[in-house]
Structure formats: structure tokens, C-alpha cells
Design a protein around this motif. Structure first.
Motif, PDB file in Angstrom:
ATOM      1  N   GLY A 107     -29.408  -7.685  -8.099  1.00 42.61           N
ATOM      2  CA  GLY A 107     -29.892  -6.072  -8.487  1.00 42.61           C
ATOM      3  C   GLY A 107     -28.669  -5.321  -8.246  1.00 42.61           C
ATOM      4  O   GLY A 107     -28.739  -3.785  -8.767  1.00 42.61           O
ATOM      5  N   GLY A 108     -27.865  -5.298  -7.229  1.00 36.83           N
ATOM      6  CA  GLY A 108     -26.999  -4.818  -6.867  1.00 36.83           C
ATOM      7  C   GLY A 108     -26.323  -4.656  -7.609  1.00 36.83           C
ATOM      8  O   GLY A 108     -25.418  -3.086  -8.049  1.00 36.83           O
ATOM      9  N   PHE A 109     -25.734  -5.834  -8.390  1.00 40.78           N
ATOM     10  CA  PHE A 109     -24.950  -5.820  -9.071  1.00 40.78           C
ATOM     11  C   PHE A 109     -25.260  -5.575 -10.788  1.00 40.78           C
ATOM     12  O   PHE A 109     -24.202  -4.849 -11.105  1.00 40.78           O
ATOM     13  CB  PHE A 109     -24.094  -7.217  -9.148  1.00 40.78           C
ATOM     14  CG  PHE A 109     -23.120  -7.855  -9.933  1.00 40.78           C
ATOM     15  CD1 PHE A 109     -22.174  -6.627 -10.278  1.00 40.78           C
ATOM     16  CD2 PHE A 109     -22.919  -8.493 -10.949  1.00 40.78           C
ATOM     17  CE1 PHE A 109     -20.707  -7.176 -11.045  1.00 40.78           C
ATOM     18  CE2 PHE A 109     -21.995  -8.687 -11.766  1.00 40.78           C
ATOM     19  CZ  PHE A 109     -20.730  -7.731 -11.633  1.00 40.78           C
ATOM     20  N   GLU A 110     -26.548  -5.847 -11.243  1.00 45.36           N
ATOM     21  CA  GLU A 110     -26.603  -5.040 -12.024  1.00 45.36           C
ATOM     22  C   GLU A 110     -26.659  -3.734 -12.259  1.00 45.36           C
ATOM     23  O   GLU A 110     -26.538  -2.758 -13.253  1.00 45.36           O
ATOM     24  CB  GLU A 110     -27.998  -5.439 -12.348  1.00 45.36           C
ATOM     25  CG  GLU A 110     -28.044  -6.920 -12.798  1.00 45.36           C
ATOM     26  CD  GLU A 110     -29.657  -7.673 -12.586  1.00 45.36           C
ATOM     27  OE1 GLU A 110     -30.675  -7.160 -12.231  1.00 45.36           O
ATOM     28  OE2 GLU A 110     -29.480  -8.144 -13.681  1.00 45.36           O
ATOM     29  N   VAL A 131     -30.145 -17.132  -9.280  1.00 46.80           N
ATOM     30  CA  VAL A 131     -31.136 -18.660  -9.375  1.00 46.80           C
ATOM     31  C   VAL A 131     -30.952 -19.552  -8.145  1.00 46.80           C
ATOM     32  O   VAL A 131     -31.700 -20.564  -8.639  1.00 46.80           O
ATOM     33  CB  VAL A 131     -29.621 -19.777 -10.559  1.00 46.80           C
ATOM     34  CG1 VAL A 131     -28.404 -19.653  -9.476  1.00 46.80           C
ATOM     35  CG2 VAL A 131     -29.868 -21.032 -11.038  1.00 46.80           C
ATOM     36  N   ARG A 132     -30.696 -19.376  -7.163  1.00 49.39           N
ATOM     37  CA  ARG A 132     -30.212 -20.287  -5.959  1.00 49.39           C
ATOM     38  C   ARG A 132     -31.736 -19.259  -5.841  1.00 49.39           C
ATOM     39  O   ARG A 132     -32.087 -20.295  -4.728  1.00 49.39           O
ATOM     40  CB  ARG A 132     -29.269 -19.457  -5.051  1.00 49.39           C
ATOM     41  CG  ARG A 132     -27.795 -19.975  -5.430  1.00 49.39           C
ATOM     42  CD  ARG A 132     -27.642 -19.882  -5.249  1.00 49.39           C
ATOM     43  NE  ARG A 132     -25.652 -19.743  -5.476  1.00 49.39           N
ATOM     44  CZ  ARG A 132     -24.626 -20.033  -4.928  1.00 49.39           C
ATOM     45  NH1 ARG A 132     -24.788 -19.745  -3.670  1.00 49.39           N
ATOM     46  NH2 ARG A 132     -23.318 -20.259  -5.131  1.00 49.39           N
ATOM     47  N   LEU A 133     -32.942 -18.327  -5.899  1.00 52.13           N
ATOM     48  CA  LEU A 133     -33.703 -18.275  -5.208  1.00 52.13           C
ATOM     49  C   LEU A 133     -34.886 -18.643  -6.967  1.00 52.13           C
ATOM     50  O   LEU A 133     -36.179 -18.634  -6.240  1.00 52.13           O
ATOM     51  CB  LEU A 133     -34.188 -16.390  -5.377  1.00 52.13           C
ATOM     52  CG  LEU A 133     -33.122 -15.521  -4.471  1.00 52.13           C
ATOM     53  CD1 LEU A 133     -33.542 -14.296  -4.976  1.00 52.13           C
ATOM     54  CD2 LEU A 133     -33.312 -16.012  -3.066  1.00 52.13           C
ATOM     55  N   GLY A 134     -34.325 -19.371  -7.710  1.00 52.74           N
ATOM     56  CA  GLY A 134     -35.739 -19.176  -8.776  1.00 52.74           C
ATOM     57  C   GLY A 134     -35.968 -18.682  -9.566  1.00 52.74           C
ATOM     58  O   GLY A 134     -37.223 -19.006 -10.664  1.00 52.74           O
ATOM     59  N   ILE A 135     -35.073 -18.144  -9.515  1.00 54.49           N
ATOM     60  CA  ILE A 135     -35.640 -17.104 -10.483  1.00 54.49           C
ATOM     61  C   ILE A 135     -34.211 -16.741 -11.389  1.00 54.49           C
ATOM     62  O   ILE A 135     -33.296 -17.849 -11.683  1.00 54.49           O
ATOM     63  CB  ILE A 135     -35.803 -15.345 -10.533  1.00 54.49           C
ATOM     64  CG1 ILE A 135     -34.915 -14.869  -9.488  1.00 54.49           C
ATOM     65  CG2 ILE A 135     -37.526 -15.695  -9.830  1.00 54.49           C
ATOM     66  CD1 ILE A 135     -35.310 -13.252  -8.726  1.00 54.49           C
ATOM     67  N   MET A 136     -34.167 -15.340 -12.067  1.00 51.79           N
ATOM     68  CA  MET A 136     -33.139 -15.178 -13.055  1.00 51.79           C
ATOM     69  C   MET A 136     -32.817 -13.919 -12.667  1.00 51.79           C
ATOM     70  O   MET A 136     -33.774 -12.732 -12.832  1.00 51.79           O
ATOM     71  CB  MET A 136     -32.375 -15.980 -14.520  1.00 51.79           C
ATOM     72  CG  MET A 136     -34.123 -15.480 -15.570  1.00 51.79           C
ATOM     73  SD  MET A 136     -34.203 -16.094 -17.077  1.00 51.79           S
ATOM     74  CE  MET A 136     -32.791 -14.637 -17.479  1.00 51.79           C
ATOM     75  N   PRO A 137     -31.733 -12.947 -13.021  1.00 48.12           N
ATOM     76  CA  PRO A 137     -31.225 -11.357 -13.438  1.00 48.12           C
ATOM     77  C   PRO A 137     -31.844 -11.260 -14.706  1.00 48.12           C
ATOM     78  O   PRO A 137     -33.033 -11.789 -15.678  1.00 48.12           O
ATOM     79  CB  PRO A 137     -29.941 -11.755 -13.658  1.00 48.12           C
ATOM     80  CG  PRO A 137     -29.243 -12.024 -13.537  1.00 48.12           C
ATOM     81  CD  PRO A 137     -30.221 -13.683 -13.955  1.00 48.12           C
ATOM     82  N   GLY A 138     -33.088 -10.302 -13.698  1.00 52.05           N
ATOM     83  CA  GLY A 138     -33.843  -9.196 -14.969  1.00 52.05           C
ATOM     84  C   GLY A 138     -33.709  -8.073 -14.941  1.00 52.05           C
ATOM     85  O   GLY A 138     -34.734  -7.350 -15.306  1.00 52.05           O
ATOM     86  N   GLY A 139     -32.518  -7.726 -14.504  1.00 50.43           N
ATOM     87  CA  GLY A 139     -32.252  -6.185 -14.677  1.00 50.43           C
ATOM     88  C   GLY A 139     -31.605  -6.248 -15.214  1.00 50.43           C
ATOM     89  O   GLY A 139     -30.589  -5.062 -15.125  1.00 50.43           O
ATOM     90  N   GLY A 140     -30.977  -6.812 -16.518  1.00 55.21           N
ATOM     91  CA  GLY A 140     -29.649  -6.447 -17.932  1.00 55.21           C
ATOM     92  C   GLY A 140     -29.131  -7.305 -16.984  1.00 55.21           C
ATOM     93  O   GLY A 140     -27.649  -7.195 -17.450  1.00 55.21           O
ATOM     94  N   GLY A 141     -28.665  -7.782 -16.444  1.00 51.68           N
ATOM     95  CA  GLY A 141     -27.220  -9.045 -15.368  1.00 51.68           C
ATOM     96  C   GLY A 141     -27.048 -10.186 -16.303  1.00 51.68           C
ATOM     97  O   GLY A 141     -25.072 -10.183 -16.534  1.00 51.68           O
ATOM     98  N   THR A 142     -27.658 -10.538 -17.380  1.00 56.51           N
ATOM     99  CA  THR A 142     -27.417 -11.650 -17.807  1.00 56.51           C
ATOM    100  C   THR A 142     -26.937 -11.136 -19.405  1.00 56.51           C
ATOM    101  O   THR A 142     -25.671 -11.499 -19.754  1.00 56.51           O
ATOM    102  CB  THR A 142     -28.120 -12.416 -18.480  1.00 56.51           C
ATOM    103  OG1 THR A 142     -29.365 -11.751 -19.469  1.00 56.51           O
ATOM    104  CG2 THR A 142     -29.048 -13.197 -17.509  1.00 56.51           C
ATOM    105  N   GLN A 143     -27.335  -9.409 -19.829  1.00 56.89           N
ATOM    106  CA  GLN A 143     -26.623  -9.520 -20.829  1.00 56.89           C
ATOM    107  C   GLN A 143     -25.171  -8.332 -20.731  1.00 56.89           C
ATOM    108  O   GLN A 143     -24.403  -8.743 -21.212  1.00 56.89           O
ATOM    109  CB  GLN A 143     -28.066  -8.507 -21.854  1.00 56.89           C
ATOM    110  CG  GLN A 143     -29.315  -9.898 -22.413  1.00 56.89           C
ATOM    111  CD  GLN A 143     -28.251 -10.395 -22.432  1.00 56.89           C
ATOM    112  OE1 GLN A 143     -27.907 -10.168 -23.749  1.00 56.89           O
ATOM    113  NE2 GLN A 143     -28.662 -11.379 -22.092  1.00 56.89           N
TER     114      GLN A 143
END
Ligand code: CAA
Length: 256
Positions: A107-110, A131-143
């Protein structure tokens, strides 16, 4: 102590500093609320013409607060209204410069990716390790990463969660400028000060055109650009800017 500190380091420039040094500026709900409120103040204040968002020398922000997130399920997360925070940030109408030293992860990078200009220290450590926490970016990171550097680079880093340096961020087109770590904040403030002297309406319309253009087909984006361009011809600052050029004097832009 507040979780977000505000200063005016130069005329027209607000500096917002995330202030949770004990946890590398991890973003909990309090930080998000304070940042949201501080940005709303900056948006409403005509004296504030550009904003620098920063952390400290160790961390811009090491991501969402994992301890807070670990306890929450999807319904609780949804109820927290984090999405509104990201939407407000994306709609911030003035130039927003991220000054990034140390860790900018998850979220900091996002948060940095949602800013307009990124000034990054050579030794900064950026990445989306969700991904290493078992989740994925959710604050716009992938997009935002996809749009900033393309599919192959984005998937390379989002799928592995690998971190990369500020120098590498520059090579990947993920930084506006890469500078020595000590120069990050001075350079960001210097840039913000130069933006603060420019016509605010032009800056707002440039920002709007570029951001909306990223999401629109070329023809629609060109139309949007043209109507913003015509609108600026109705501003007092247009007459001031052109008169100042003709009279060979500095312009005094008022944002009208
Ligand atoms: N959330 C909560 N606390 C955090 C944190 C985070 N994201 N990152 C660091 N901290 C805390 C640590 O728990 C530690 O606290 P204690 O002293 O109480 O144990 C303190 O900050 C210092 O951290 P480290 O001891 O781990 O420092 P280090 O120099 O050894 O490592 C680091 C630094 C590599 C950044 C490591 O802290 C780390 O990997 N942090 C997590 C990074 C991460 O996974 N971020 C993504 C979060 S998920 C997310 O962001 C989702 C989203 O938005 C949708």
C-alpha cells in the motif's frame, strides 16, 4: 503525536509527512483518515498550490498495517471504507509529488503510484510483496503498475513480490527522477515550489487531461484535451500569462 505532519516548507507548498516511524509508516486506518483530511484541506486552501507527500529516511510507507489487516475479513475491510480513501486520493486536483526514501511497499508503493510525480532515492526499496502474505495488491497496484510499465514488468514484480531499488525504478520508468537519497526531499520541494508559481487552473486541467486520457480511447481523450484547452482561454491567468510574456515581466498567476 499526529500520524500525519503538515508543514509549509516553501510558498504555496504543503508537505505531508506520514509519521509512524516505529512501524516503518505502515498505513493503518488512522493514517488513512488523517491523510485524507489533510489532502482535503490542501485541496480547499487556495494558498496551497502543490503538495509533497513523504515519509522518513527509512520508509515512505511499508504497506498497509499487517497487524490491523490480519484480524479483518472482507466484510470488515469493506466497511472500513479504504476504497473511498483511494478514490479521494485519485481525485486530488492539485499537483501531488511523492518524495520516496527507504521502503515503499504494498500500500505504500500504491500510495506513491497514485501521485503525479515520483522523486525517488537511489537506495529506496519499492515493490508489491502482497503475494507473500497470501493476498494481492488491492489499492490500485496491479493496475497502476501495469499502466506505468507494461504487462511483462508488472507481472514480473507483482507475481514474485520482489523488491527493486530506486535506481531500478528509474530504469523501469517508475520514477520521474531518481536522486541521491539526501536530495529526495529538497528536490521534491524545489519542484513543488516551481509548480506552485504556475497557473493552478492550467495545472488542474493538465492533470485531469493526462489522468482521464489514460482511461479513454484516443479520440475521446483528444476531445477532452481540446475542451480543457478552450476553457483555459477564458481564465484571467491566460491573459496575465500572455501579457507578462509580451511585456517581458514575470507573470503573477492567481488561479482565476
Ligand atoms: N504492517 C505493520 N507493521 C509493519 C509493517 C507493516 N506493513 N512493516 C513493518 N512493520 C513493523 C514491524 O512489525 C516491526 O515492528 P516491531 O518492531 O514491533 O516488530 C517494525 O515495523 C520494523 O520492521 P522490521 O523489524 O521488519 O524491519 P526490517 O528492516 O527487518 O524489515 C521490511 C523491513 C522488509 C520492510 C519488513 O518490515 C517487511 O517486510 N514489512 C512488510 C512489508 C509488506 O509486506 N507490505 C505489504 C503489506 S500488505 C498491503 O500493503 C496490502 C494493500 O495495500 C492492499
Amino acid at each position: 503525536m499526529p500520524n500525519v505532519l503538515k508543514e509549509m516548507p516553501a510558498p504555496g507548498v504543503a508537505k505531508l509527512q506520514i509519521n509512524r516511524p516505529d512501524v516503518l509508516n505502515a498505513l493503518n486506518m488512522e493514517v488513512r483518515h488523517e491523510l485524507d483530511a489533510a489532502l482535503a484541506d490542501c485541496a480547499a486552501d487556495p494558498e496551497t498550490r502543490a503538495v509533497v507527500l513523504t515519509g522518513n529516511e527509512k520508509a515512505f510507507a511499508a504497506g498497509a498495517d499487517i497487524k490491523e489487516m490480519a484480524k479483518a475479513g472482507p466484510v470488515e475491510l469493506h466497511a472500513l471504507g479504504i476504497e473511498q480513501f483511494w478514490q479521494n486520493l485519485a481525485a486530488f486536483p492539485k499537483p501531488l509529488i511523492a518524495a520516496v526514501n527507504g521502503f515503499a511497499l504494498g500500500g505504500g508503493f500504491e500510495l506513491a503510484l497514485a501521485c503525479d510525480i515520483l522523486i525517488v532515492g537511489e537506495k529506496a526499496q519499492l515493490g508489491l510483496p502482497e503475494v507473500r502474505l497470501g493476498i494481492m495488491p488491492g489499492g490500485g497496484g496491479t493496475q497502476r503498475l501495469l499502466r506505468a510499465c507494461g504487462k511483462y514488468i508488472a507481472l514480473r514484480y507483482v507475481m514474485t513480490g520482489d523488491r527493486f531499488s530506486g535506481i531500478k525504478a528509474g530504469e523501469l520508468g517508475l520514477a520521474s527522477e531518481v536522486v541521491e537519497d539526501e536530495q529526495v526531499l529538497p528536490r521534491a520541494v524545489e519542484l513543488a515550489e516551481s509548480l506552485a508559481a504556475l497557473p493552478p487552473l492550467s495545472l488542474a486541467k493538465i492533470k485531469e487531461s493526462v489522468l482521464q486520457g489514460m482511461e479513454a480511447p484516443l479520440n475521446a481523450a483528444l476531445k477532452q484535451e481540446r475542451s480543457a484547452y478552450y476553457l483555459l482561454h477564458a481564465s484571467e491567468d491566460k491573459f496575465e500569462g500572455m501579457a507578462a510574456f509580451i511585456e517581458k515581466r514575470p507573470a503573477n498567476f492567481k488561479g482565476k
